[in-house]
Design a protein around this motif. Sequence first.
Motif, PDB file in Angstrom:
ATOM      1  N   VAL A   1       7.304  15.406  -3.296  1.00 36.81           N
ATOM      2  CA  VAL A   1       7.963  15.346  -1.996  1.00 36.81           C
ATOM      3  C   VAL A   1       8.722  16.639  -1.734  1.00 36.81           C
ATOM      4  O   VAL A   1       8.836  17.093  -0.585  1.00 36.81           O
ATOM      5  N   VAL A   2       9.251  17.257  -2.810  1.00 39.42           N
ATOM      6  CA  VAL A   2       9.968  18.525  -2.670  1.00 39.42           C
ATOM      7  C   VAL A   2       8.989  19.655  -2.361  1.00 39.42           C
ATOM      8  O   VAL A   2       9.250  20.508  -1.514  1.00 39.42           O
ATOM      9  N   MET A   3       7.843  19.646  -3.042  1.00 38.73           N
ATOM     10  CA  MET A   3       6.843  20.695  -2.840  1.00 38.73           C
ATOM     11  C   MET A   3       6.115  20.543  -1.509  1.00 38.73           C
ATOM     12  O   MET A   3       5.691  21.523  -0.904  1.00 38.73           O
ATOM     13  N   LEU A   4       5.973  19.279  -1.060  1.00 39.20           N
ATOM     14  CA  LEU A   4       5.288  18.992   0.197  1.00 39.20           C
ATOM     15  C   LEU A   4       6.197  18.122   1.066  1.00 39.20           C
ATOM     16  O   LEU A   4       6.087  16.886   1.050  1.00 39.20           O
ATOM     17  N   PRO A   5       7.100  18.723   1.816  1.00 40.22           N
ATOM     18  CA  PRO A   5       8.039  17.933   2.628  1.00 40.22           C
ATOM     19  C   PRO A   5       7.358  16.950   3.567  1.00 40.22           C
ATOM     20  O   PRO A   5       7.900  15.895   3.883  1.00 40.22           O
ATOM     21  N   GLY A   6       6.149  17.281   4.002  1.00 41.71           N
ATOM     22  CA  GLY A   6       5.447  16.384   4.914  1.00 41.71           C
ATOM     23  C   GLY A   6       4.925  15.131   4.245  1.00 41.71           C
ATOM     24  O   GLY A   6       4.478  14.202   4.929  1.00 41.71           O
ATOM     25  N   LEU A   7       4.989  15.084   2.908  1.00 42.40           N
ATOM     26  CA  LEU A   7       4.445  13.943   2.183  1.00 42.40           C
ATOM     27  C   LEU A   7       5.195  12.652   2.498  1.00 42.40           C
ATOM     28  O   LEU A   7       4.580  11.590   2.639  1.00 42.40           O
ATOM     29  N   LEU A   8       6.513  12.734   2.614  1.00 45.52           N
ATOM     30  CA  LEU A   8       7.286  11.529   2.910  1.00 45.52           C
ATOM     31  C   LEU A   8       6.937  10.994   4.299  1.00 45.52           C
ATOM     32  O   LEU A   8       6.763   9.783   4.485  1.00 45.52           O
ATOM     33  N   LEU A   9       6.821  11.896   5.262  1.00 44.87           N
ATOM     34  CA  LEU A   9       6.420  11.481   6.614  1.00 44.87           C
ATOM     35  C   LEU A   9       5.028  10.873   6.591  1.00 44.87           C
ATOM     36  O   LEU A   9       4.788   9.830   7.214  1.00 44.87           O
ATOM     37  N   LEU A  10       4.112  11.507   5.861  1.00 48.51           N
ATOM     38  CA  LEU A  10       2.746  10.990   5.777  1.00 48.51           C
ATOM     39  C   LEU A  10       2.716   9.603   5.150  1.00 48.51           C
ATOM     40  O   LEU A  10       2.018   8.708   5.634  1.00 48.51           O
ATOM     41  N   ALA A  11       3.489   9.404   4.088  1.00 53.16           N
ATOM     42  CA  ALA A  11       3.507   8.112   3.400  1.00 53.16           C
ATOM     43  C   ALA A  11       4.028   7.007   4.314  1.00 53.16           C
ATOM     44  O   ALA A  11       3.446   5.915   4.382  1.00 53.16           O
ATOM     45  N   VAL A  12       5.113   7.276   5.020  1.00 50.16           N
ATOM     46  CA  VAL A  12       5.702   6.255   5.899  1.00 50.16           C
ATOM     47  C   VAL A  12       4.769   5.951   7.065  1.00 50.16           C
ATOM     48  O   VAL A  12       4.520   4.781   7.395  1.00 50.16           O
ATOM     49  N   ALA A  13       4.248   6.996   7.693  1.00 45.38           N
ATOM     50  CA  ALA A  13       3.360   6.803   8.845  1.00 45.38           C
ATOM     51  C   ALA A  13       2.061   6.102   8.438  1.00 45.38           C
ATOM     52  O   ALA A  13       1.615   5.155   9.096  1.00 45.38           O
ATOM     53  N   LEU A  14       1.469   6.576   7.339  1.00 44.79           N
ATOM     54  CA  LEU A  14       0.212   5.977   6.893  1.00 44.79           C
ATOM     55  C   LEU A  14       0.425   4.538   6.462  1.00 44.79           C
ATOM     56  O   LEU A  14      -0.446   3.685   6.662  1.00 44.79           O
ATOM     57  N   SER A  15       1.586   4.234   5.889  1.00 46.24           N
ATOM     58  CA  SER A  15       1.873   2.869   5.463  1.00 46.24           C
ATOM     59  C   SER A  15       1.866   1.907   6.649  1.00 46.24           C
ATOM     60  O   SER A  15       1.382   0.778   6.543  1.00 46.24           O
ATOM     61  N   VAL A  16       2.392   2.343   7.781  1.00 39.78           N
ATOM     62  CA  VAL A  16       2.382   1.511   8.989  1.00 39.78           C
ATOM     63  C   VAL A  16       0.942   1.183   9.384  1.00 39.78           C
ATOM     64  O   VAL A  16       0.600   0.033   9.691  1.00 39.78           O
ATOM     65  N   ILE A  17       0.075   2.202   9.359  1.00 35.28           N
ATOM     66  CA  ILE A  17      -1.331   2.007   9.714  1.00 35.28           C
ATOM     67  C   ILE A  17      -2.029   1.121   8.695  1.00 35.28           C
ATOM     68  O   ILE A  17      -2.819   0.227   9.047  1.00 35.28           O
ATOM     69  N   LEU A  18      -1.741   1.352   7.406  1.00 39.40           N
ATOM     70  CA  LEU A  18      -2.403   0.584   6.353  1.00 39.40           C
ATOM     71  C   LEU A  18      -1.974  -0.878   6.348  1.00 39.40           C
ATOM     72  O   LEU A  18      -2.791  -1.766   6.078  1.00 39.40           O
ATOM     73  N   VAL A  19      -0.726  -1.144   6.647  1.00 42.27           N
ATOM     74  CA  VAL A  19      -0.270  -2.534   6.732  1.00 42.27           C
ATOM     75  C   VAL A  19      -0.970  -3.246   7.873  1.00 42.27           C
ATOM     76  O   VAL A  19      -1.368  -4.409   7.749  1.00 42.27           O
ATOM     77  N   LEU A  20      -1.173  -2.545   8.979  1.00 45.62           N
ATOM     78  CA  LEU A  20      -1.897  -3.119  10.111  1.00 45.62           C
ATOM     79  C   LEU A  20      -3.343  -3.431   9.708  1.00 45.62           C
ATOM     80  O   LEU A  20      -3.851  -4.527   9.975  1.00 45.62           O
ATOM     81  N   ALA A  21      -3.986  -2.467   9.047  1.00 45.70           N
ATOM     82  CA  ALA A  21      -5.378  -2.667   8.619  1.00 45.70           C
ATOM     83  C   ALA A  21      -5.476  -3.758   7.561  1.00 45.70           C
ATOM     84  O   ALA A  21      -6.400  -4.582   7.589  1.00 45.70           O
ATOM     85  N   TYR A  22      -4.527  -3.779   6.652  1.00 47.22           N
ATOM     86  CA  TYR A  22      -4.529  -4.741   5.545  1.00 47.22           C
ATOM     87  C   TYR A  22      -4.336  -6.176   6.031  1.00 47.22           C
ATOM     88  O   TYR A  22      -5.106  -7.073   5.690  1.00 47.22           O
TER      89      TYR A  22
ATOM     90  N   GLU B   1      -3.210   2.387  -6.516  1.00 50.42           N
ATOM     91  CA  GLU B   1      -1.987   2.442  -5.718  1.00 50.42           C
ATOM     92  C   GLU B   1      -1.964   1.296  -4.705  1.00 50.42           C
ATOM     93  O   GLU B   1      -0.933   0.621  -4.540  1.00 50.42           O
ATOM     94  N   GLU B   2      -3.072   1.091  -4.006  1.00 49.91           N
ATOM     95  CA  GLU B   2      -3.099   0.071  -2.956  1.00 49.91           C
ATOM     96  C   GLU B   2      -2.997  -1.344  -3.497  1.00 49.91           C
ATOM     97  O   GLU B   2      -2.477  -2.237  -2.828  1.00 49.91           O
ATOM     98  N   ILE B   3      -3.488  -1.567  -4.712  1.00 50.33           N
ATOM     99  CA  ILE B   3      -3.313  -2.887  -5.329  1.00 50.33           C
ATOM    100  C   ILE B   3      -1.830  -3.215  -5.423  1.00 50.33           C
ATOM    101  O   ILE B   3      -1.413  -4.350  -5.168  1.00 50.33           O
ATOM    102  N   GLY B   4      -1.034  -2.199  -5.745  1.00 46.88           N
ATOM    103  CA  GLY B   4       0.401  -2.420  -5.858  1.00 46.88           C
ATOM    104  C   GLY B   4       1.149  -2.335  -4.546  1.00 46.88           C
ATOM    105  O   GLY B   4       1.857  -3.265  -4.155  1.00 46.88           O
ATOM    106  N   TRP B   5       0.973  -1.222  -3.822  1.00 38.00           N
ATOM    107  CA  TRP B   5       1.791  -0.994  -2.615  1.00 38.00           C
ATOM    108  C   TRP B   5       1.444  -1.919  -1.464  1.00 38.00           C
ATOM    109  O   TRP B   5       2.328  -2.482  -0.833  1.00 38.00           O
ATOM    110  N   ARG B   6       0.176  -2.064  -1.147  1.00 29.47           N
ATOM    111  CA  ARG B   6      -0.189  -2.972  -0.073  1.00 29.47           C
ATOM    112  C   ARG B   6      -0.476  -4.372  -0.594  1.00 29.47           C
ATOM    113  O   ARG B   6      -0.013  -5.367  -0.046  1.00 29.47           O
ATOM    114  N   GLY B   7      -1.263  -4.468  -1.687  1.00 30.41           N
ATOM    115  CA  GLY B   7      -1.671  -5.771  -2.192  1.00 30.41           C
ATOM    116  C   GLY B   7      -0.528  -6.645  -2.655  1.00 30.41           C
ATOM    117  O   GLY B   7      -0.537  -7.863  -2.455  1.00 30.41           O
ATOM    118  N   TRP B   8       0.488  -6.027  -3.288  1.00 30.22           N
ATOM    119  CA  TRP B   8       1.622  -6.841  -3.738  1.00 30.22           C
ATOM    120  C   TRP B   8       2.862  -6.598  -2.882  1.00 30.22           C
ATOM    121  O   TRP B   8       3.404  -7.538  -2.303  1.00 30.22           O
TER     122      TRP B   8
END
Length: 235
Positions: free
Chosen positions: A148-169, A111-118
Amino acid sequence: MSAIVRFVLLAFILSYGLAFLAMAAHPPLGQTRWVNHIAVLGPALAAFWMVYREGVSIASWLRERAGHVRWWWLLVPLAALGLAALLGAPVDPVEFLIALSIQTAFIALPEEIGWRGWLADRMLTRYRPIVAGLATGLIWGIWHGPKVVMLPGLLLLAVALSVILVLAYARHGGGIGLAALAHGSINAAIGQAAVMAPEAERALFDLYALVIAGLAILALLWKRPWFVTRPATAG
């Protein structure tokens, strides 16, 4: 059609296409977690295709984005597990280490090769880091589809974690390696709640997502000058 749009479409098509093909060939896969190991290949394969089409060596592209290993990376899984324990998840260190290895190598890394790496990497050349982080996280969250339907918090987690991961990356030289470790650590830590009742597991997941969102806000405030820097100097 821009390269970013092509990548996103290709990642979605490959992930869901491969998953449905696998289930068509062997229907019982749909009842197991193994289908996830197939679907997560989509972002990495899409990244490799885009790199190949640009005439760049995939091996050299990966080396440039692998990141520089630092000793403090060891604190990442400890922090992820510690947070899960503080929120009430039953913790088994041995199970966590096993899950961490599997999640990091076979789920988070492709996942990270695509989402963060590219994707995030390309967005950082065109948009401010805050936009790259939020946009990548939104796309990443939607990519999870029915989850995302089964776990409504997943979208929030993805967006929030992405901010942190972009900073780390990008800002701290962690590259794909640190992003994958952090991603895998959180997956493994949240997975410790799998033995809980479904309602309690979902509640813990949502609470974990809220804490990560709080940490993302703190990161935005702490590194605000970097997050709002224009693309020419954002790296």
